[in-house]
Motif scaffolding. Structure first.
Motif, PDB file in Angstrom:
ATOM      1  N   THR A  96       0.828  -1.205   0.000  1.00 15.51           N
ATOM      2  CA  THR A  96       0.000   0.000   0.000  1.00 15.51           C
ATOM      3  C   THR A  96       0.863   1.256   0.000  1.00 15.51           C
ATOM      4  N   ALA A  97       1.924   1.262   0.779  1.00 14.93           N
ATOM      5  CA  ALA A  97       2.806   2.428   0.832  1.00 14.93           C
ATOM      6  C   ALA A  97       3.470   2.680  -0.520  1.00 14.93           C
ATOM      7  N   VAL A  98       3.949   1.637  -1.160  1.00 16.45           N
ATOM      8  CA  VAL A  98       4.590   1.790  -2.467  1.00 16.45           C
ATOM      9  C   VAL A  98       3.564   2.236  -3.512  1.00 16.45           C
ATOM     10  N   ALA A  99       2.375   1.653  -3.468  1.00 16.67           N
ATOM     11  CA  ALA A  99       1.328   2.027  -4.424  1.00 16.67           C
ATOM     12  C   ALA A  99       0.923   3.487  -4.249  1.00 16.67           C
ATOM     13  N   LEU A 100       0.782   3.941  -3.015  1.00 20.19           N
ATOM     14  CA  LEU A 100       0.426   5.340  -2.788  1.00 20.19           C
ATOM     15  C   LEU A 100       1.552   6.276  -3.215  1.00 20.19           C
ATOM     16  N   ALA A 101       2.800   5.873  -3.024  1.00 20.85           N
ATOM     17  CA  ALA A 101       3.928   6.683  -3.499  1.00 20.85           C
ATOM     18  C   ALA A 101       3.913   6.779  -5.023  1.00 20.85           C
ATOM     19  N   LEU A 102       3.605   5.676  -5.692  1.00 13.04           N
ATOM     20  CA  LEU A 102       3.498   5.704  -7.153  1.00 13.04           C
ATOM     21  C   LEU A 102       2.332   6.574  -7.609  1.00 13.04           C
ATOM     22  N   ILE A 103       1.239   6.530  -6.878  1.00 17.77           N
ATOM     23  CA  ILE A 103       0.083   7.360  -7.225  1.00 17.77           C
ATOM     24  C   ILE A 103       0.427   8.842  -7.097  1.00 17.77           C
ATOM     25  N   ILE A 104       1.202   9.191  -6.093  1.00 22.35           N
ATOM     26  CA  ILE A 104       1.630  10.595  -5.947  1.00 22.35           C
ATOM     27  C   ILE A 104       2.464  11.010  -7.156  1.00 22.35           C
ATOM     28  N   ARG A 105       3.374  10.142  -7.587  1.00 21.73           N
ATOM     29  CA  ARG A 105       4.196  10.449  -8.767  1.00 21.73           C
ATOM     30  C   ARG A 105       3.347  10.537 -10.031  1.00 21.73           C
ATOM     31  N   ILE A 106       2.387   9.659 -10.166  1.00 18.83           N
ATOM     32  CA  ILE A 106       1.491   9.693 -11.330  1.00 18.83           C
ATOM     33  C   ILE A 106       0.686  10.987 -11.331  1.00 18.83           C
ATOM     34  N   TYR A 107       0.201  11.395 -10.176  1.00 17.33           N
ATOM     35  CA  TYR A 107      -0.571  12.632 -10.100  1.00 17.33           C
ATOM     36  C   TYR A 107       0.288  13.848 -10.447  1.00 17.33           C
ATOM     37  N   SER A 108       1.541  13.855  -9.990  1.00 12.69           N
ATOM     38  CA  SER A 108       2.413  14.989 -10.304  1.00 12.69           C
ATOM     39  C   SER A 108       2.781  15.019 -11.791  1.00 12.69           C
ATOM     40  N   ALA A 109       2.827  13.863 -12.437  1.00 16.77           N
ATOM     41  CA  ALA A 109       3.172  13.808 -13.858  1.00 16.77           C
ATOM     42  C   ALA A 109       1.977  14.094 -14.764  1.00 16.77           C
ATOM     43  N   TYR A 110       0.791  13.581 -14.409  1.00 16.17           N
ATOM     44  CA  TYR A 110      -0.368  13.689 -15.288  1.00 16.17           C
ATOM     45  C   TYR A 110      -1.435  14.657 -14.783  1.00 16.17           C
ATOM     46  N   GLY A 111      -1.401  15.008 -13.516  1.00 12.68           N
ATOM     47  CA  GLY A 111      -2.376  15.946 -12.972  1.00 12.68           C
ATOM     48  C   GLY A 111      -3.748  15.358 -12.709  1.00 12.68           C
ATOM     49  N   THR A 112      -3.870  14.051 -12.742  1.00 13.06           N
ATOM     50  CA  THR A 112      -5.150  13.397 -12.487  1.00 13.06           C
ATOM     51  C   THR A 112      -4.906  12.000 -11.925  1.00 13.06           C
ATOM     52  N   LEU A 113      -5.949  11.460 -11.308  1.00 12.02           N
ATOM     53  CA  LEU A 113      -5.896  10.086 -10.814  1.00 12.02           C
ATOM     54  C   LEU A 113      -6.874   9.180 -11.562  1.00 12.02           C
ATOM     55  N   ASP A 114      -7.516   9.731 -12.588  1.00  9.72           N
ATOM     56  CA  ASP A 114      -8.473   8.966 -13.379  1.00  9.72           C
ATOM     57  C   ASP A 114      -7.713   8.100 -14.389  1.00  9.72           C
ATOM     58  N   GLU A 115      -7.978   6.821 -14.357  1.00 10.41           N
ATOM     59  CA  GLU A 115      -7.245   5.860 -15.179  1.00 10.41           C
ATOM     60  C   GLU A 115      -7.433   6.119 -16.676  1.00 10.41           C
ATOM     61  N   ASP A 116      -8.650   6.421 -17.087  1.00 13.43           N
ATOM     62  CA  ASP A 116      -8.923   6.655 -18.507  1.00 13.43           C
ATOM     63  C   ASP A 116      -8.208   7.908 -19.010  1.00 13.43           C
ATOM     64  N   THR A 117      -8.215   8.974 -18.217  1.00 14.26           N
ATOM     65  CA  THR A 117      -7.538  10.211 -18.605  1.00 14.26           C
ATOM     66  C   THR A 117      -6.037   9.993 -18.704  1.00 14.26           C
ATOM     67  N   ILE A 118      -5.476   9.225 -17.783  1.00 13.47           N
ATOM     68  CA  ILE A 118      -4.033   8.933 -17.830  1.00 13.47           C
ATOM     69  C   ILE A 118      -3.690   8.170 -19.106  1.00 13.47           C
ATOM     70  N   ARG A 119      -4.520   7.222 -19.493  1.00 17.38           N
ATOM     71  CA  ARG A 119      -4.285   6.462 -20.737  1.00 17.38           C
ATOM     72  C   ARG A 119      -4.335   7.383 -21.943  1.00 17.38           C
ATOM     73  N   GLU A 120      -5.311   8.291 -21.951  1.00 19.43           N
ATOM     74  CA  GLU A 120      -5.414   9.230 -23.078  1.00 19.43           C
ATOM     75  C   GLU A 120      -4.187  10.121 -23.183  1.00 19.43           C
ATOM     76  N   VAL A 121      -3.738  10.655 -22.035  1.00 18.90           N
ATOM     77  CA  VAL A 121      -2.586  11.547 -22.022  1.00 18.90           C
ATOM     78  C   VAL A 121      -1.314  10.772 -22.368  1.00 18.90           C
ATOM     79  N   ALA A 122      -1.182   9.558 -21.915  1.00 19.89           N
ATOM     80  CA  ALA A 122       0.014   8.762 -22.174  1.00 19.89           C
ATOM     81  C   ALA A 122       0.108   8.346 -23.637  1.00 19.89           C
ATOM     82  N   ASP A 123      -1.033   8.185 -24.319  1.00 20.70           N
ATOM     83  CA  ASP A 123      -1.033   7.774 -25.724  1.00 20.70           C
ATOM     84  C   ASP A 123      -0.654   8.916 -26.657  1.00 20.70           C
ATOM     85  N   GLU A 124      -0.779  10.149 -26.199  1.00 23.26           N
ATOM     86  CA  GLU A 124      -0.472  11.303 -27.064  1.00 23.26           C
ATOM     87  C   GLU A 124       0.984  11.512 -27.271  1.00 23.26           C
TER      88      GLU A 124
END
Length: 124
Positions: A96-124
């Protein structure tokens, strides 16, 4: 009394296990929010822990220490399931601690926690 109702009233740990497992699995599959997925994973883990401890319960079981006077009396409860669950809890907290740390990094990189939005942004 029907068998199902009797099982729910006498074996409530198994009913709780089924509810926690179902809710956790549903949260992991249906929720697009990454934090909710981690919460679902924790519920799922808790259900597994509950099931493991409930299965290990021995009615009338005593401590697995043989008295010095000799002679085994009655049934003994094995401490192994509790030890395994304690180890699994430590692993679950670390996960859980590692997953939450990764989520913080994902949020700082993509600005969202929504899985579909992250996929859209990552595909661009």
């Amino acid at each position: 009394m029907p068998l199902f109702v009797d099982a729910l009233t006498t074996r409530y740990a198994y009913a709780t296990f089924a509810v926690l497992l179902s809710v956790g699995l549903y949260m992991m599959i249906a929720s697009p929010n990454l934090v909710k997925k981690i919460i679902g994973l924790n519920l799922f883990q808790s259900a597994i822990f509950l099931f493991f401890v409930a299965m290990a319960y021995v009615q009338g079981g005593s401590v697995p220490v043989i008295p010095s006077e000799g002679g085994a009396v009655g049934e003994y409860a094995s401490p192994l399931p509790q030890v395994i669950v304690l180890t699994a809890i430590v692993v679950g907290v670390s996960l859980t601690a590692v997953a939450l740390a990764l989520i913080i990094r994902i949020y700082s990189a993509y600005g969202t926690l929504d899985e579909d939005t992250i996929r859209e942004v990552a595909d661009e």
